[in-house]
Design a protein around this motif. Structure first.
Motif, short mmCIF file in Angstrom:
data_model
loop_
_atom_site.label_atom_id
_atom_site.label_comp_id
_atom_site.label_asym_id
_atom_site.label_seq_id
_atom_site.Cartn_x
_atom_site.Cartn_y
_atom_site.Cartn_z
N ARG A 158 0.83 -1.21 0.00
CA ARG A 158 0.00 0.00 0.00
C ARG A 158 0.87 1.26 0.00
O ARG A 158 0.37 2.36 -0.21
N VAL A 159 2.15 1.09 0.25
CA VAL A 159 3.10 2.21 0.28
C VAL A 159 3.77 2.33 -1.09
O VAL A 159 4.24 1.33 -1.65
N ASP A 160 3.83 3.54 -1.61
CA ASP A 160 4.52 3.76 -2.89
C ASP A 160 6.02 3.92 -2.71
O ASP A 160 6.79 3.47 -3.55
N HIS A 161 6.43 4.57 -1.61
CA HIS A 161 7.87 4.72 -1.37
C HIS A 161 8.13 4.71 0.13
O HIS A 161 7.46 5.40 0.89
N TYR A 162 9.11 3.89 0.52
CA TYR A 162 9.50 3.79 1.93
C TYR A 162 10.70 4.67 2.23
O TYR A 162 11.67 4.72 1.45
N LEU A 163 10.64 5.35 3.37
CA LEU A 163 11.79 6.05 3.94
C LEU A 163 12.13 5.36 5.25
O LEU A 163 11.24 4.94 6.00
#
Length: 374
Positions: A158-163
């Motif tokens: 569900r996350v497009d980009h992780y930090l």
């Protein structure tokens, strides 16, 4: 660009809340969502006059004091937030916030403080600390954690980009979700501290008294050495740990920020045996001019330069810690205030906002252009 910031829960002002505060400063018009909000009035300053939108957990019986008991309901609660009005969703995650539901045309960036460690690699430590190793309650707790792990993995995409707040956490994100993460170190309020060259003759540790923090190692090491140590903190294992100390070890309850600053600016060195995801206090100590003696895994390996701003020991044992302290006592390393302060400045709030702003702008432009963002 309409922005929503989703935070786990608002009950104190600690490391993840300081990240949330910076997100709110970066996006003054952003709406804030949180599972619950039970902040004391004196802690509400970092919300900058926002009224968070909360979940149904806010209104359940005894939620103010025991909201964590509703952990099994948190996945359901986080999925009930209606975020359909926003172009960008920023989740501040250490439990369930990455599981918010967004549309394909909404960009979801998740800043991960840690994956749910009590559901993954530290499950056994948490169950043991809660005395849940045998019996019906232990089976029920294990079943709940099993469910949380399945939901955690199922919602990873569900996350497009992780930090990630450190390379250590980025590795854990890959291990848990098989997703790459960009490292953006969290903000540390280093300007609160003055790096003093004149130090008092005591060592310092600040920690919660929970098993994985390993305060017991610090107390045992200094009891063996007979060197003066001040321990600040509280928690469920406090009584057990204090029983292991001798007269050279002073235990203090949790202190105000002003008192913490004073101790960090006066201590001979700051000692820390835990394996942390990042470790804000380690950076604060360096900003205050205190060399760090820490276990050389996790965040400490990224925030402390061994031999230049501190000493990192290789094993999480009393013997290894004692050896590092003796090296410090023998003067095997020389620590310069300029080096300590310069290292701390790598983690300033200004640096955090600049790095994160550039990254969000880049990812949003790529997303709008239809380019791959992973």
């Amino acid at each position: 660009m309409k922005v929503a910031v989703v935070h786990e829960w608002l009950v104190t002002y600690a490391g993840s809340e300081k990240v949330c505060e910076q997100l709110l400063l970066m996006f003054p018009e952003a709406e804030l969502y949180s599972l619950v909000e039970f902040l004391d009035d004196e802690l509400r300053f970092f919300l900058h006059e926002r009224s968070p939108r909360t979940s149904f957990l806010q209104h359940l019986p005894f939620a103010k004091r025991h909201f964590r008991a509703y952990l099994p309901l948190m996945p359901l609660a986080i999925e009930q937030f209606d975020l359909s009005d926003y172009d960008l969703v920023l989740s501040s995650h250490h439990a369930v916030t990455k599981g918010v539901i967004t549309r394909p045309d909404q960009l979801h960036i998740s800043y991960v403080h840690t994956p749910m460690r009590y559901a993954w690699e530290m499950q056994q430590q948490y169950l043991q600390g809660a005395n849940l190793k045998r019996g019906i309650r232990a089976i029920a707790a294990s079943a709940i954690l099993h469910y949380l792990r399945m939901w955690d993995v199922a919602t990873a995409n569900r996350v497009d980009h992780y930090l990630a707040n450190s390379r250590f956490v980025a590795q854990r994100i890959w291990k848990t979700y098989r997703r790459k993460a960009t490292v953006v170190y969290p903000p540390v309020a280093i300007d609160r501290f003055q790096a003093r060259s004149v130090r008092d003759d005591f060592y310092l540790t600040i920690s919660r008294f929970v098993p994985y923090k390993r305060v017991d190692l610090t107390v045992q090491a200094f009891t063996r050495l007979g060197l003066p140590l001040v321990v600040i903190g509280d928690g469920p294992t406090r009584e057990q740990v204090t029983s292991q100390g001798s007269s050279n070890v002073v235990f203090l309850a949790p202190q105000s920020d002003a008192v913490i600053e004073d101790y960090l600016q006066r201590c001979k060195a700051f000692v820390y045996p835990a394996e942390e995801d990042f470790g804000i206090t380690l950076v604060e100590a360096q900003a205050a001019g205190a060399p760090v003696i820490a276990y050389g895994k996790g965040g400490a390996a990224e925030t402390v330069i061994s031999g230049k701003t501190g000493i990192l020991f290789n094993e999480q044992t009393v013997d290894s810690m004692v050896s590092a302290i003796q090296q410090f006592e023998d003067g095997q390393f020389t620590f310069q205030l300029e080096d300590l302060r310069q290292q701390a400045e790598r983690f300033s709030p200004d640096r955090f906002r600049q790095e994160l702003s550039q990254l969000i702008d880049q990812k949003f432009a790529q997303f709008r252009a239809g380019d791959a963002i992973h």
